[in-house]
Design an enzyme around this catalytic site. Structure first.
Site: not given
Ligand code: E4P
Length: 216
Positions: A27, A56, A82-84
């Site tokens: 996402t 996310l 976790v998306k950074c």
């Protein structure tokens, strides 16, 4: 190659998961915003529907903010990645959060040196956006090939997640290049299964069968 769906739409995810074809989901803030639903229940539902990793994304742009949000997102479910973003602070956050055992998908990658740094920082996935490179007249697939080669040369464990996929050819070329994962919109997944000769062939078989009067 794993297939991820690039969507925050639960109906699409349910349909694709029911086909047994989806290994995970990505996402981003734009996809989440499109759903017009409260964030937490939406992402909890996505994580419960998807059998594999769900990315996310943080929305903070500074190191401290990304770390704080990253820790919160990681609590949503066990399958959260976790998306950074691939910025200086994003790289610092990847180094820190991966050191804490949180898996990271580093997003918005548009160059090989960015991908090299991300692997060194300990990202679980790197997301090169090939469609957006094609959109500006660059060859997105060259970036996928370069990253795969660089990671292979040094045995980096970071998985190449081909993102910003626009069509079936992107999927085929990413697979040929050796990308570990391809994340695609539901519409592209549907395009992958279609071929006009399949439809024509099936119609002919059934017409012949029905004319014969036979039954199974
Ligand atoms: C990847 O994780 C991104 O969500 C996505 O692939 C972006 O694709 P777009 O360029 O079609 O928005």
């Amino acid at each position: 190659m794993k297939i991820f769906l690039d969507t925050a739409n639960v109906a699409e995810l349910r349909e694709a998961v029911a086909m047994g074809l989806v290994d995970g989901c990505t996402t981003n803030p734009s996809l989440i915003a499109k759903e017009k639903r409260p964030f937490r229940p939406l992402v909890e539902e996505i994580c419960s529907v998807v059998p594999g990793d769900v990315s996310l994304e943080v929305v903070a742009t500074d190191f401290e903010g990304m770390v704080k949000e990253g820790k919160e997102l990681a609590q949503v479910a066990k399958n959260v990645v976790v998306k950074c973003p691939l910025t200086k602070d994003g790289l610092k956050a990847v180094k820190y959060l991966s050191g804490e055992g949180i898996r990271i998908n580093q997003t918005l990658c548009f160059s090989a040196p960015q991908a090299l740094l991300s692997a060194k920082a300990g990202a679980t996935y790197i997301s090169p956006f090939l469609g957006r490179l094609d959109d500006i007249g660059a060859v997105g697939m060259d970036l996928i090939r370069d990253i795969c080669e660089i990671y292979r040369n040094y045995g980096f464990k970071t998985q190449v997640l081909a993102a910003s996929i626009r069509n079936p050819l992107h999927v085929v070329d990413a697979a040929k290049a050796g990308a570990h994962v391809c994340t695609m919109p539901f519409a592209v997944l549907e395009m992958l299964m279609k071929h006009p000769l399949t439809d024509i062939g099936l119609k002919k078989f059934l017409d012949d069968w029905n004319k014969s009067g036979a039954s199974i």
